[in-house]
Design a protein around this motif. Structure first.
Motif, short mmCIF file in Angstrom:
data_model
loop_
_atom_site.label_atom_id
_atom_site.label_comp_id
_atom_site.label_asym_id
_atom_site.label_seq_id
_atom_site.Cartn_x
_atom_site.Cartn_y
_atom_site.Cartn_z
N LEU A 102 0.38 4.21 -2.68
CA LEU A 102 0.07 5.56 -2.22
C LEU A 102 1.10 6.56 -2.74
O LEU A 102 0.75 7.71 -3.06
CB LEU A 102 0.01 5.61 -0.70
CG LEU A 102 -0.46 6.93 -0.08
CD1 LEU A 102 -1.85 7.30 -0.57
CD2 LEU A 102 -0.46 6.84 1.44
N PRO B 80 0.81 -1.22 0.00
CA PRO B 80 0.00 0.00 0.00
C PRO B 80 0.84 1.27 0.00
O PRO B 80 0.40 2.31 -0.49
CB PRO B 80 -0.83 -0.12 1.27
CG PRO B 80 -0.09 -1.08 2.14
CD PRO B 80 0.58 -2.04 1.21
N ASN B 81 2.05 1.21 0.56
CA ASN B 81 2.91 2.40 0.56
C ASN B 81 3.37 2.75 -0.85
O ASN B 81 3.41 3.92 -1.23
CB ASN B 81 4.11 2.18 1.47
CG ASN B 81 3.73 2.18 2.94
OD1 ASN B 81 3.22 3.17 3.46
ND2 ASN B 81 3.94 1.06 3.61
N ASP C 245 4.60 10.53 3.30
CA ASP C 245 3.52 11.50 3.13
C ASP C 245 4.17 12.76 2.55
O ASP C 245 4.82 13.51 3.28
CB ASP C 245 2.84 11.79 4.46
CG ASP C 245 1.74 12.85 4.36
OD1 ASP C 245 1.60 13.48 3.29
OD2 ASP C 245 1.03 13.05 5.37
N PRO D 211 1.45 6.59 6.76
CA PRO D 211 2.19 5.92 5.67
C PRO D 211 3.69 6.18 5.79
O PRO D 211 4.14 7.10 6.49
CB PRO D 211 1.62 6.59 4.41
CG PRO D 211 0.33 7.20 4.84
CD PRO D 211 0.51 7.58 6.26
N LEU E 20 -4.33 0.58 7.88
CA LEU E 20 -4.29 1.27 6.60
C LEU E 20 -5.35 2.37 6.50
O LEU E 20 -5.62 2.88 5.41
CB LEU E 20 -4.49 0.27 5.45
CG LEU E 20 -3.41 -0.79 5.30
CD1 LEU E 20 -3.74 -1.72 4.13
CD2 LEU E 20 -2.03 -0.17 5.11
N ILE F 235 -5.89 0.27 -2.64
CA ILE F 235 -5.65 0.66 -1.25
C ILE F 235 -6.94 0.54 -0.45
O ILE F 235 -6.95 0.04 0.69
CB ILE F 235 -5.11 2.10 -1.18
CG1 ILE F 235 -3.71 2.18 -1.80
CG2 ILE F 235 -5.07 2.60 0.26
CD1 ILE F 235 -3.18 3.59 -1.95
N HIS G 94 -3.73 5.50 5.08
CA HIS G 94 -3.51 5.33 3.64
C HIS G 94 -4.80 5.56 2.86
O HIS G 94 -4.82 6.28 1.86
CB HIS G 94 -3.00 3.91 3.35
CG HIS G 94 -1.67 3.57 3.95
ND1 HIS G 94 -1.48 3.40 5.31
CD2 HIS G 94 -0.46 3.35 3.36
CE1 HIS G 94 -0.22 3.09 5.54
NE2 HIS G 94 0.43 3.05 4.37
#
Length: 529
Positions: free
Chosen positions: A46, A42-43, A186, A183, A113, A103, A116
């Protein structure tokens, strides 16, 4: 674009036993060498949503710079808003919205999350608002559903999309309020959920001003949780010139070795130079003169011509009139170009005739910003709403606050690199400017008060022409713009054409003329130029 591609590979294994095909069950249906959505990081997703949202906003702004006179229009409105203009933006938008959707799915059963998901929702909401503001109806409810065999998604009504996005932002605010883990990266607020919440609420304000919903605006004002100067929603660029180039895109074109390949708009330059009794204190921060010599009459090619509104403003502020479609001469080193703010260029200190951008001490080498939604913008929106929607705010207070916030941001940009210069704007100059505006506002009728607010918003939103484009369509103001000099009868683009690539690839989409008005643009046809 770095994007995880999700592929399910169906294969058949033949078992040569008794000449029969064995049943291997579901476990052999997925390729173990390829990622599935639940395995995506997910990072990484994102990161892409953040970068692509900034790129989309920047690209749309740069397109509209010509329409809104920050740079000069060297083609017709039909061309600048034509069917091929937003092909790339449209395709990239749906690609990173897919990343945000993944996400969202990953966060369904994972509270780690929530941050996120909230961030991704705010960013994609902002991007979607912009796409609607430029195009009107777009695919939304059926978009990014290829896994459900929706290959030709229908376009949803733009007003319905707006209402859905307001609800999506409410959900994002709830996620961010409950989030406990930020996260890894950012790029906007360094993991500060409260700042993201203020950005989300400020985006809602921006949308509600477009819609004209007084009650909901007053409810937001009652909450008193909108962007302040320390919360400015902006994207920071770097100084890397190699691949990948991290510099502000306008720095890249404004500081080429051969000079500026574009022109700044004379309508914009004239407002900075001549609208008040003194030049705008932001002038030397906004605009850098590459040369201290005046271009010759022969080079200008417009001196004495009745067709031109300005031709040349003097003082080496060499731009071009709106709609000047003449070929560009070999004058790139004479043209005024982007300055220190917001592109990270050079502060203007009455420059020599042969500048060397590389050694100018105030040159930030492209480390500028994309001003997405600033606290000054919020004040101007609130001042407009107080005048047009009778909200609970005081327009005069917010007008002055917006101007002063803009001045403070610009004059202290890049850690105040220009504050020690002999050419830096002074607090007395700022006070003189503000006093002149507020004195005019005090004696103006309601129509002129609104014109003053929109003019100051226009000047403060340099670097984000979408704000002035929306304001111009909402109000027809500021009333200071000239028509295209060579093609004055071309209709102003109330929206942009549906991208040609989208129509070719989706049989549910069709083209509309650029006179088509988005749902919140309820003004008469042809009332702006």
């Amino acid at each position: 674009m770095k994007k995880i591609t999700l592929i399910i590979s169906i294969f058949t294994l033949m078992l040569a036993t008794s000449c029969e095909v064995g049943d291997f069950g579901d476990s052999f249906q997925d390729n173990p060498n390829l990622l599935t959505p639940d395995q995506a990081n997910p990072n990484f997703l994102l990161n892409n949503v953040q970068k692509e949202t900034a790129d989309l906003i920047q690209d749309l702004n740069r397109t509209t710079d010509e329409v809104m006179r920050y740079t000069y229009l060297n083609e017709s409105y039909t061309d600048v808003a034509g069917p091929v203009v937003l092909n790339g933006e449209y395709t990239r938008y749906f690609a990173f919205v897919e990343d945000a959707s993944i996400i969202n799915d990953l966060a369904v059963d994972n509270d780690d999350l929530l941050f996120h998901r909230g961030m991704a929702a705010v960013l994609t909401s902002y991007a979607t608002v912009m796409m609607v503001d430029y195009l009107g109806d777009i695919p939304f409810s059926e978009a990014n559903r290829a896994d459900e065999e929706v290959v030709n998604p229908k376009a949803d009504d733009d007003e319905i999309i707006y209402n859905s996005l307001l609800e999506q932002l409410d959900s994002a605010i709830e996620d961010l309020g409950n989030a406990t883990i930020a996260p890894v990266n950012d790029l906007f607020y360094d993991g500060d959920a409260d700042k993201w919440i203020r950005a989300a609420k400020s985006l809602q304000l921006k949308m509600l001003v477009n819609i004209g919903d007084t009650a909901k605006i007053n409810a937001l004002l009652q909450e008193d949780n909108l962007i302040a100067p320390e919360d400015d929603f902006q994207f920071q660029y770097g100084t890397n010139a190699a691949d990948p180039n991290s510099r502000h895109p306008d720095f890249n074109v404004g500081y080429e070795p051969g000079g500026f390949g574009q022109f700044l708009g004379n309508d914009f330059l004239n407002l900075l130079l001549n609208d008040k009794s003194i030049p705008d204190p932001r002038l030397r921060y906004y605009v850098y003169r590459q040369n201290n010599a005046d271009p010759s009459d022969a080079l200008l090619g417009c001196v004495g011509s009745a067709n031109f509104d300005f031709c040349y403003l003097g003082g080496s502020y060499y731009g071009r009139d709106h709609g000047d479609t003449r070929a560009r001469a070999t004058d790139a080193i004479f043209r005024a170009t982007y300055g220190l703010y917001p592109v990270g260029g050079t502060f203007d200190e009455d420059n020599p005739s042969a500048p060397d951008f590389a050694i100018d001490t105030q040159n930030q080498l492209g480390a500028g910003i994309l001003p997405i939604l600033l606290s000054s913008f919020v004040d101007f929106l609130r001042a407009e709403a107080a005048l047009t929607l009778n909200t609970s705010d005081d327009a005069a207070t917010l007008l002055e606050s917006g101007i002063r916030k803009s001045m403070d941001k610009v004059l202290n940009f890049a850690s105040g690199v220009a504050t020690g210069s002999d050419f830096a704007a002074t607090s007395d100059e700022v006070d003189t400017y503000v006093t002149e505006v507020m004195d005019a506002f005090a004696v103006a009728d309601d129509d002129e008060k609104l014109n003053i607010v929109l003019k100051e918003y226009y000047l403060a939103s340099y670097g984000n022409s979408t704000e002035s484009y929306n304001g111009y369509r909402r109000t027809g103001l500021p009333s200071v713009f000239n028509s295209p000099i060579f093609d004055s009868n071309t209709p102003f683009p109330r929206s942009f054409s549906v991208p040609e690539d989208a129509i070719n690839n989706n049989n549910q989409l069709s083209q509309h003329p650029i006179t088509t008005q988005v749902f919140w643009d309820a003004n008469p046809a042809g009332f702006i130029k």
